[in-house]
Design a protein around this motif. Sequence first.
Motif, mmCIF file in Angstrom:
data_model
loop_
_atom_site.group_PDB
_atom_site.id
_atom_site.type_symbol
_atom_site.label_atom_id
_atom_site.label_comp_id
_atom_site.label_asym_id
_atom_site.label_seq_id
_atom_site.Cartn_x
_atom_site.Cartn_y
_atom_site.Cartn_z
ATOM 1 N N GLN A 258 0.726 -1.113 0.107
ATOM 2 C CA GLN A 258 -0.087 0.218 -0.025
ATOM 3 C C GLN A 258 0.857 1.163 0.100
ATOM 4 O OE1 GLN A 258 -3.266 0.405 2.677
ATOM 5 N NE2 GLN A 258 -3.220 -2.017 2.943
ATOM 6 N N THR A 259 2.165 1.168 0.614
ATOM 7 C CA THR A 259 3.132 2.235 0.538
ATOM 8 C C THR A 259 3.620 2.633 -0.820
ATOM 9 O OG1 THR A 259 3.391 2.087 3.007
ATOM 10 C CG2 THR A 259 5.031 3.245 1.645
ATOM 11 N N THR A 262 0.931 3.237 -5.417
ATOM 12 C CA THR A 262 -0.005 3.998 -5.225
ATOM 13 C C THR A 262 -1.483 3.777 -5.830
ATOM 14 O OG1 THR A 262 0.429 5.319 -7.462
ATOM 15 C CG2 THR A 262 1.537 6.058 -5.447
ATOM 16 N N ARG A 263 -2.491 4.494 -5.236
ATOM 17 C CA ARG A 263 -3.847 4.109 -5.635
ATOM 18 C C ARG A 263 -4.015 4.359 -7.229
ATOM 19 N NH1 ARG A 263 -8.737 4.869 -1.566
ATOM 20 N NH2 ARG A 263 -7.469 3.405 -0.385
ATOM 21 N N SER A 264 -3.538 5.685 -7.588
ATOM 22 C CA SER A 264 -3.620 6.101 -8.968
ATOM 23 C C SER A 264 -3.439 4.981 -10.061
ATOM 24 C CB SER A 264 -3.182 7.271 -9.062
ATOM 25 O OG SER A 264 -1.791 7.396 -8.766
ATOM 26 N N ASP A 265 -1.889 4.450 -9.642
ATOM 27 C CA ASP A 265 -1.514 3.489 -10.435
ATOM 28 C C ASP A 265 -1.964 2.077 -10.568
ATOM 29 O OD1 ASP A 265 0.694 5.263 -10.833
ATOM 30 O OD2 ASP A 265 2.020 4.150 -9.185
#
Length: 359
Positions: A258-259, A262-265
């Motif tokens: 999670q670190t 990234t969520r966008s990726d």
Amino acid sequence: MRIAASLKLLTFLVPCAFLVPVIIAFAPDLNKVWNSEALQNIKTVFVSIFLEAAPFLLMGVFLSSLMQWFVSEEMVRRLTPKHPVGGVLVAGLLGIIFPICECGMIPVVRRLMHKGMPAYIAVTFILSGPVVNPIVFTATLLAFPNHPEITIARMGLAFAVAAVVGGLVYVFVKRNPLRTPKAVVTEVKTHPGFKMASLPHSHTHTHSDDHAHSHGDSYDHHHSHKKDWRSFFIHAGEEFVDMSKYLVIGALITACIQTFVTRSDLIALGNGPIASYVFMMGFAYVLSLCSTSDAFVASAFSHTFALGPLISFLVLGPMLDFKSTLMLLSTFRTRFVIGLSLAIIILVFAGSWLVNFFG
């Protein structure tokens, strides 16, 4: 036993002692790394995942210890439905009575299987219990207040997948899938569709009330008619330590993912009718969220993904994620866990696609 345990601990501590000069030499650089933003985020996510799951794991091991005390093998066999269809239906709805998170479900089910619960009923309970229960039902309604169809679809698909997987286990699994120590396995038929491994043990009997048993499962019991709270908490503590180490490993690796991803990726990888399902299911597996809180995470994607991918996230996560996979591998045979995982993934994908198609 104490000498052997001390030697094992010594073999671990001696190599660690050589790390002390290295740590002292690189202390300034390690201090920078320790205080870096990425590591701070890893620590925060790790602690949040562990603290979220630990109470449910603790609840599960206490319930497991109570079952060790009060639930006999005869009681489990007597209360288990004889017909497989009835057994699957009862197991699929058992979470309404015992709303246990997936972290606490595995030690409970392991204890029940040792007492004679059939494998197909145990697997159905493991898969449906973390979803089909009043706590998760309420949490999902609160996360999607304007979309009750999401809650209904989640409960329905979870029950259907658990029932189908339970049926597959009844048909194809003919021996006990639990991990057992090195022992001669003999087939003892305890229930239709289930054969339990019998561990070799010797009994030394006297005419007194106590019996000394020497078992082949790496620990000794001294049974008496008196049960005290000390033995209860010892059993619960051993169970908690045994299961929590996999929770710690799973939470740490999940925090790292999670670190650094990234969520966008991840969202960029999820564009497309099929890729969106793959992304949301993979996201649920990696995040390893508790079933009581994953709906609030899924609600953040309600404007990005359609109904089907959201349902795949909400159903797969409680049934199969990274930390629960480690716990399953510690309890069941590797081949069984692989087959179980493949069946869950295929059925959740197909079921959520059908929900999206007809929804």
